[in-house]
Design an enzyme around this catalytic site. Sequence first.
Site, PDB file in Angstrom:
ATOM      1  N   SER A   9       0.849  -1.189   0.000  1.00 52.03           N
ATOM      2  CA  SER A   9       0.000   0.000   0.000  1.00 52.03           C
ATOM      3  C   SER A   9       0.879   1.231   0.000  1.00 52.03           C
ATOM      4  CB  SER A   9      -0.893   0.029   1.240  1.00 52.03           C
ATOM      5  OG  SER A   9      -1.443   1.325   1.371  1.00 52.03           O
ATOM      6  N   HIS A  34      -1.586  -1.399  -3.840  1.00 48.36           N
ATOM      7  CA  HIS A  34      -2.807  -1.079  -3.106  1.00 48.36           C
ATOM      8  C   HIS A  34      -2.867   0.436  -2.892  1.00 48.36           C
ATOM      9  CE1 HIS A  34      -6.065  -2.182  -0.246  1.00 48.36           C
ATOM     10  NE2 HIS A  34      -5.606  -1.197   0.508  1.00 48.36           N
ATOM     11  N   ASP A  36      -4.955   3.448  -1.076  1.00 44.69           N
ATOM     12  CA  ASP A  36      -5.937   3.773  -0.036  1.00 44.69           C
ATOM     13  C   ASP A  36      -6.507   5.169  -0.250  1.00 44.69           C
ATOM     14  OD1 ASP A  36      -5.982   1.447   1.701  1.00 44.69           O
ATOM     15  OD2 ASP A  36      -3.871   1.897   2.100  1.00 44.69           O
ATOM     16  N   MET A  38      -9.062   7.932   0.991  1.00 43.41           N
ATOM     17  CA  MET A  38      -9.795   8.318   2.209  1.00 43.41           C
ATOM     18  C   MET A  38     -10.346   9.732   2.047  1.00 43.41           C
ATOM     19  SD  MET A  38      -7.173   6.916   5.102  1.00 43.41           S
ATOM     20  CE  MET A  38      -6.424   5.282   4.986  1.00 43.41           C
ATOM     21  N   HIS A  67      -8.750   0.858  -2.830  1.00 42.60           N
ATOM     22  CA  HIS A  67      -9.580   0.644  -1.642  1.00 42.60           C
ATOM     23  C   HIS A  67     -10.246   1.973  -1.303  1.00 42.60           C
ATOM     24  CE1 HIS A  67      -9.415  -0.446   2.960  1.00 42.60           C
ATOM     25  NE2 HIS A  67     -10.647  -0.316   2.519  1.00 42.60           N
ATOM     26  N   MET A  69     -12.249   4.245   0.868  1.00 40.05           N
ATOM     27  CA  MET A  69     -12.769   4.507   2.205  1.00 40.05           C
ATOM     28  C   MET A  69     -13.459   5.862   2.158  1.00 40.05           C
ATOM     29  SD  MET A  69      -9.490   3.003   4.196  1.00 40.05           S
ATOM     30  CE  MET A  69      -8.547   3.054   2.676  1.00 40.05           C
ATOM     31  N   MET A 138     -10.812  -6.256   6.826  1.00 36.97           N
ATOM     32  CA  MET A 138     -10.017  -5.214   7.472  1.00 36.97           C
ATOM     33  C   MET A 138      -9.567  -5.733   8.829  1.00 36.97           C
ATOM     34  SD  MET A 138      -9.613  -2.707   5.473  1.00 36.97           S
ATOM     35  CE  MET A 138      -8.649  -1.785   6.681  1.00 36.97           C
ATOM     36  N   GLY A 143      -8.156   3.911   8.281  1.00 32.34           N
ATOM     37  CA  GLY A 143      -7.859   5.333   8.472  1.00 32.34           C
ATOM     38  C   GLY A 143      -6.370   5.648   8.476  1.00 32.34           C
ATOM     39  N   PHE A 144      -5.587   4.725   9.012  1.00 30.48           N
ATOM     40  CA  PHE A 144      -4.153   5.015   9.158  1.00 30.48           C
ATOM     41  C   PHE A 144      -3.331   3.756   8.952  1.00 30.48           C
ATOM     42  CE2 PHE A 144      -6.674   7.819  11.769  1.00 30.48           C
ATOM     43  CZ  PHE A 144      -6.209   9.067  11.386  1.00 30.48           C
ATOM     44  N   GLY A 146       0.217   1.655   9.956  1.00 27.65           N
ATOM     45  CA  GLY A 146       1.041   1.539  11.152  1.00 27.65           C
ATOM     46  C   GLY A 146       0.277   1.110  12.394  1.00 27.65           C
ATOM     47  N   ASP A 176      -6.112  -6.656   5.134  1.00 28.24           N
ATOM     48  CA  ASP A 176      -5.500  -5.324   5.117  1.00 28.24           C
ATOM     49  C   ASP A 176      -5.442  -4.755   6.530  1.00 28.24           C
ATOM     50  OD1 ASP A 176      -4.688  -2.757   4.495  1.00 28.24           O
ATOM     51  OD2 ASP A 176      -6.498  -2.208   3.399  1.00 28.24           O
ATOM     52  N   GLY A 177      -4.229  -4.461   6.989  1.00 27.52           N
ATOM     53  CA  GLY A 177      -4.058  -3.778   8.263  1.00 27.52           C
ATOM     54  C   GLY A 177      -3.160  -4.538   9.216  1.00 27.52           C
ATOM     55  N   GLY A 178      -2.004  -3.934   9.507  1.00 27.87           N
ATOM     56  CA  GLY A 178      -1.100  -4.514  10.494  1.00 27.87           C
ATOM     57  C   GLY A 178      -0.423  -5.804  10.059  1.00 27.87           C
ATOM     58  N   SER A 199       3.192  -0.250   6.177  1.00 31.15           N
ATOM     59  CA  SER A 199       4.361   0.069   6.997  1.00 31.15           C
ATOM     60  C   SER A 199       5.391  -1.060   7.039  1.00 31.15           C
ATOM     61  CB  SER A 199       3.921   0.457   8.412  1.00 31.15           C
ATOM     62  OG  SER A 199       3.036  -0.489   8.940  1.00 31.15           O
TER      63      SER A 199
HETATM   64  C1  DX5 Z   1      -6.014   1.231   6.574  1.00 29.04           C
HETATM   65  C2  DX5 Z   1      -5.642   1.038   5.111  1.00 29.04           C
HETATM   66  C3  DX5 Z   1      -4.544   0.078   4.991  1.00 29.04           C
HETATM   67  C4  DX5 Z   1      -3.365   0.456   5.839  1.00 29.04           C
HETATM   68  C5  DX5 Z   1      -2.265  -0.512   5.771  1.00 29.04           C
HETATM   69  O1  DX5 Z   1      -6.902   2.235   6.679  1.00 29.04           O
HETATM   70  O2  DX5 Z   1      -6.726   0.557   4.389  1.00 29.04           O
HETATM   71  O3  DX5 Z   1      -4.253  -0.231   3.633  1.00 29.04           O
HETATM   72  O4  DX5 Z   1      -2.947   1.752   5.607  1.00 29.04           O
HETATM   73  O5  DX5 Z   1      -1.218  -0.053   6.574  1.00 29.04           O
HETATM   74  P1  DX5 Z   1      -0.341  -1.011   7.472  1.00 29.04           P
HETATM   75  O6  DX5 Z   1       0.069  -2.175   6.619  1.00 29.04           O
HETATM   76  O7  DX5 Z   1       0.758  -0.154   7.900  1.00 29.04           O
HETATM   77  O8  DX5 Z   1      -1.266  -1.457   8.585  1.00 29.04           O
HETATM   78 ZN    ZN Z   2      -6.346  -0.440   2.338  1.00 34.94          ZN
END
Ligand code: DX5
Ligand code: ZN
Length: 221
Positions: A9, A34, A36, A38, A67, A69, A138, A143-144, A146, A176-178, A199
């Site tokens: 991403s 990917h 994102d 927002m 993606h 959002m 998810m 939203g973020f 990391g 997706d996420g972490g 991240s």
């Molecule tokens: C979350 C996003 C993700 C996210 C991934 O809102 O949809 O794509 O930024 O970031 P990491 O891999 O750092 O969790």
């Molecule tokens: Zn995403």
Amino acid sequence: MTHILIAPSIIAADFGHLAEQVREAEAGGADWLHVDVMDGQFVPNITIGPFVVAALRSLTRLPLDVHLMIVQPERFIEDFVQAGASTLTVHIEATNHLHRTISSIKESGIRAGITLNPATPLTSLEPVLADVDLALVMSVNPGFSGQRYIPASTARIRKLRHMLDAIGSEATLEVDGGINMSNAREVVEAGATALVAASAIFNAKASVLDNIDSLRRTLYN
Ligand code: DX5
Ligand code: ZN
């Protein structure tokens, strides 16, 4: 063995050197990119829109996994298709017209994906599951980048895997996420076929190429 798709991403990339970062991801064996999107309303952050997707389209041959959002994503399908998105994934919480939105994404000739926040029941996907090319779990609150992987996500991935298998769907099951080197394998063992990582891939600790490589190695060792 299924090839697991890795989708870096760009949200965590160095935007001052976006072209280089994208090239590095491509050279490092990324399968998709990917993106994102927002809007500051569906999620408490604002990122990028169709202009940047169009710029990415001219930088890389990788499929662009977009993606959304954003609230009422149906308003912008045409714009993102024109910009060169390969897949458009919408949140089921963001539209009152999910079925119509998925149909119009598919009618525009690209892949349609659905996703849901960590607290939204998976059963709410059932009415449209057979229609989508991708279902995204998810594993953080969107939203973020990391944030930490929410452990309960693994059971949700397993459940969604069963739901897809039960209807004979070959849709991509993306997470997706972490996602990082320590949990990627667990996520794949639960049934994921595509991993998003921001991240864990775009950071100063190692090169983008090395990070993608390490992530992939954890899956097969
Ligand atoms: C979350 C996003 C993700 C996210 C991934 O809102 O949809 O794509 O930024 O970031 P990491 O891999 O750092 O969790
Ligand atoms: Zn995403």
